[in-house]
Design an enzyme around this catalytic site. Structure first.
Site, PDB file in Angstrom:
ATOM      1  N   HIS A  72       0.707  -1.329  -0.215  1.00 32.85           N
ATOM      2  CA  HIS A  72       0.036  -0.146   0.024  1.00 32.85           C
ATOM      3  C   HIS A  72       0.776   1.094   0.041  1.00 32.85           C
ATOM      4  CE1 HIS A  72       0.391   0.784   4.490  1.00 32.85           C
ATOM      5  NE2 HIS A  72       0.422  -0.508   4.630  1.00 32.85           N
ATOM      6  N   ASP A  74      -0.132   4.423   0.802  1.00 30.67           N
ATOM      7  CA  ASP A  74      -0.552   5.417   1.852  1.00 30.67           C
ATOM      8  C   ASP A  74       0.115   5.038   3.230  1.00 30.67           C
ATOM      9  OD1 ASP A  74      -2.388   3.073   2.224  1.00 30.67           O
ATOM     10  OD2 ASP A  74      -3.669   4.165   3.338  1.00 30.67           O
ATOM     11  N   ASP A 104       6.408   0.564   7.286  1.00 34.45           N
ATOM     12  CA  ASP A 104       4.839   0.293   6.666  1.00 34.45           C
ATOM     13  C   ASP A 104       4.589   1.218   5.712  1.00 34.45           C
ATOM     14  OD1 ASP A 104       2.309  -0.390   6.944  1.00 34.45           O
ATOM     15  OD2 ASP A 104       1.671   0.278   8.749  1.00 34.45           O
ATOM     16  N   GLU A 136      -5.122   1.838   2.269  1.00 29.34           N
ATOM     17  CA  GLU A 136      -5.042   0.549   2.989  1.00 29.34           C
ATOM     18  C   GLU A 136      -5.184   0.985   4.378  1.00 29.34           C
ATOM     19  OE1 GLU A 136      -3.470  -2.528   5.544  1.00 29.34           O
ATOM     20  OE2 GLU A 136      -2.667  -0.368   5.594  1.00 29.34           O
ATOM     21  N   GLU A 137      -4.579   2.146   4.971  1.00 30.89           N
ATOM     22  CA  GLU A 137      -4.647   2.271   6.448  1.00 30.89           C
ATOM     23  C   GLU A 137      -5.819   2.696   6.990  1.00 30.89           C
ATOM     24  OE1 GLU A 137      -2.329   1.448   8.282  1.00 30.89           O
ATOM     25  OE2 GLU A 137      -0.608   1.914   7.304  1.00 30.89           O
TER      26      GLU A 137
HETATM   27 ZN   LIG Z   1       0.907  -1.585   6.419  1.00 33.19          ZN
END
Ligand SMILES: [Zn+2]
Length: 386
Positions: A72, A74, A104, A136-137
């Site tokens: 991801h 974002d 992340d 995603e977050e």
């Molecule tokens: Zn993540």
């Protein structure tokens, strides 16, 4: 591999502020351009406002199957966090790369992109696909557009590696996450005559009791030998809001709650039980007084579990590439369950640690970054041998 190139791409990606609330188009356009420069076509899928996009690209033959590298784009906000350096600049210090998204999970994306040219030489019979998503977050909303756009049936990619930070261990399961809002509408009235009104808070209390019962039942039956902690589906009520004053029968009530479903537990058991209780019991009682009474439950986020696959193909490949002889579970939700629901064998494995994610001074160690690179190098070698 050229580690300076890995690092240069990483630096570039960290420099885009792709906090979920903002557009990620600058990053996506840059990545699409980069891939175009290597003769790799990309497919973008957008959100409703055309402010965010997913990028999908296939390296190698346009044939069924292949391996998806999923990440991801974002990142979570940095607001209110005390950073030692600019979060949107890659800074190396004491054997670590600092920056928002280092763990992340822009490291994995950078490493994947940096190998585009090499993968092109290697992917002769088995394609490698990039699937870089938005949002995603905030509930894995973006990747759903990407998955809906993939070819169906036989022509789907076969395996998906979700490069969320696992310290390069192989995670084949996680719980789901469903976040719901229940809105109850009753009828206002004077508190001296409660029976002439319909108290939405009291109705809400009955729903809370049902949630409590469902939670207790699962707690009483933990799954023996499960690697999850705790080894059962958990529930939480996080927000309750409603009413106006002590002397008014409450007309409105809003409850925000969630459950984290264990692989093997059944979502529909929860949804159906709530539905039956509301439709057959609670609502008829409320409507006897006020036909306009209503109870509506909506899922704001509905993320499926990653279910361990017996003899899973993705797990087998990633174990071969990492040399891991065991698997683990992760405590956080990922897009993996969505890839699995879309018919692909899925596993989570990526560099960095979730311990550092979402915090001030997020980092990935240089060693983890290098390990992530070697893992993708081995994937390329494996693809070349097919
Ligand atoms: Zn993540």
């Amino acid at each position: 591999m050229d580690t300076a190139h890995d690092r240069a791409l990483f630096d570039r990606l960290i420099g885009f502020d792709t906090t979920s609330a903002k557009s990620n188009l600058a990053l996506i356009d840059w990545a699409a351009n980069y891939l175009d420069g290597h003769g790799i076509a990309t497919r973008l899928t957008y959100d409703a406002d055309q402010q965010k996009a997913n990028l999908f690209a296939t390296i190698g033959p346009e044939i069924p199957g292949g391996v998806v590298l999923s990440g991801h784009t974002d990142v979570v906000p940095v607001d209110g966090q005390d950073w030692s350096s600019d979060p949107f600049r890659l800074v190396e210090r004491d054997g670590k790369f600092y920056g928002r998204g280092t763990a992340d999970m822009k490291g994995f994306i950078a490493l994947a992109l940096a190998r585009a040219e090499r993968f092109k030489q290697q992917a002769r019979r088995v394609p490698i696909h990039y699937a870089f998503s938005f949002d995603e977050e905030v509930g894995c909303h973006g990747v759903r557009h990407l998955l809906a756009d993939l070819p169906t049936g036989e022509r789907r990619p076969r395996l998906a590696i979700i490069g969320e930070p696992t310290l390069m261990t192989v995670a084949n399961a996680h719980k789901g996450a469903t976040i719901l809002t229940t809105r109850i509408t009753g009828l206002e009235g004077h508190s001296s005559a409660p029976d002439k009104g319909v108290n939405a808070i009291m109705a809400g209390a009955e729903i809370l009791q049902l949630i409590g019962r469902m939670a207790e039942e699962r707690k009483a039956k933990p799954v023996a030998g499960s690697p999850f902690e705790p080894p059962y589906t958990t529930f939480n009520v996080g927000v309750i809001e409603g009413g106006t004053a002590h002397n008014i029968v409450a007309r409105d009530c809003r409850i925000v709650w969630q459950y984290r479903l264990m692989p093997g537990d059944h979502d529909h058991d929860i949804k159906e039980r709530l539905g039956r209780f509301v439709e057959d019991e609670l609502l008829p009682r409320m409507r006897r007084v006020h036909p306009g009474a209503a109870i509506v439950t909506e899922a704001d986020i509905d993320l499926p579990c990653l279910v361990p696959e017996p003899e899973g193909a993705a797990e087998a490949l990633v174990r071969e590439l990492t040399g891991a002889n065991g698997t683990s579970v992760v405590s956080f939700g990922t897009e993996a369950g969505l890839f699995q629901e879309a018919g692909m064998s899925a596993v989570v494995c990526g560099p960095g640690s979730i311990e550092q994610a979402h915090k001030a001074d997020e980092f990935i160690s240089l060693d983890q970054f290098a390990q992530g690179g070697r893992f993708l190098d081995r994937l390329g070698d494996w693809v070349a041998k097919q």
